[in-house]
Design an enzyme around this catalytic site. Structure first.
Site, PDB file in Angstrom:
ATOM      1  N   TYR A 129       0.808  -1.220   0.000  1.00 20.50           N
ATOM      2  CA  TYR A 129       0.000   0.000   0.000  1.00 20.50           C
ATOM      3  C   TYR A 129       0.846   1.277   0.000  1.00 20.50           C
ATOM      4  CZ  TYR A 129       0.851   0.323   5.047  1.00 20.50           C
ATOM      5  OH  TYR A 129       1.443   0.412   6.279  1.00 20.50           O
ATOM      6  N   ARG A 130       2.113   1.166   0.338  1.00 22.80           N
ATOM      7  CA  ARG A 130       2.986   2.342   0.358  1.00 22.80           C
ATOM      8  C   ARG A 130       3.511   2.660  -1.041  1.00 22.80           C
ATOM      9  NH1 ARG A 130       5.841   0.834   5.957  1.00 22.80           N
ATOM     10  NH2 ARG A 130       4.269   1.805   7.285  1.00 22.80           N
TER      11      ARG A 130
END
EC number: 3.1.15.-
Length: 184
Positions: A129-130
């Site tokens: 998700y980063r």
């Protein structure tokens, strides 16, 4: 060939515009680097066929750039749709990086991620998700240290854009991060 959860996935998409609700992906490329930004492998560079109705809605800037770099012709001749391009890209990534271990890396990757979520959701899900967004560093440098501004060629082909992003981050890394001395 070694799968490694520390490897980084760099991606770039070329699109017919910036609105993921109406515009489409016309090219995708990926590159794998190690954490020191050394290129390990280049993924497939795929022009994605789109119907003429999606090509004609491109704005003047996109039309000019993608005619000049030959992408529109490649798109019109391509045998790949979004699904096939997504599958081929994931097949490549699985050789190098486990699912959801690499942040999405590149320039303005939030924009690419919107298009991936809409048209290539399995690929979007492959990323952690980063993100490592070189554009963020560039914007900060332009505001706080303008003398270190890095100029890019901006030919707007997916693979060339990735290479420029890696070079750009390496530049910022050497100038700003490699000089920091710290202890744990």
């Amino acid at each position: 060939m070694t799968i490694n959860n520390e490897n980084l996935i760099w991606i770039d998409l070329e699109m017919t515009g910036l609105n993921s609700e109406i515009h489409r992906i016309i090219e995708i490329a990926t590159v794998i680097t190690d954490t020191k930004l050394n290129i390990i492998s280049e993924g497939p560079v795929i022009a994605i066929h789109q119907k003429e109705e999606h090509i004609v809605i491109m704005d003047e800037w996109n039309t000019k750039i993608h005619k000049k770099n030959g992408l529109i012709k490649r798109v019109q001749k391509s045998i790949y749709n979004e699904s096939k391009a997504e599958s081929k890209t994931i097949f490549f990534l699985k050789k190098w990086v486990p699912i959801q271990s690499s942040p999405i890396c590149g320039n303005s990757v939030y924009q690419d991620r919107k298009f991936l979520a809409r048209y290539m959701p399995n690929l979007e899900n492959y990323f952690h998700y980063r993100c490592i967004d070189v554009s963020t560093i560039k914007e900060l440098v332009n505001r706080w240290c303008p003398s270190f501004k890095k100029i890019k060629k901006q030919n707007h082909t997916a693979l060339e854009d990735i290479h420029e992003s890696i070079i750009e981050l390496n530049f910022y890394k050497k100038i700003f991060f490699d000089t920091i001395k710290y202890s744990k």
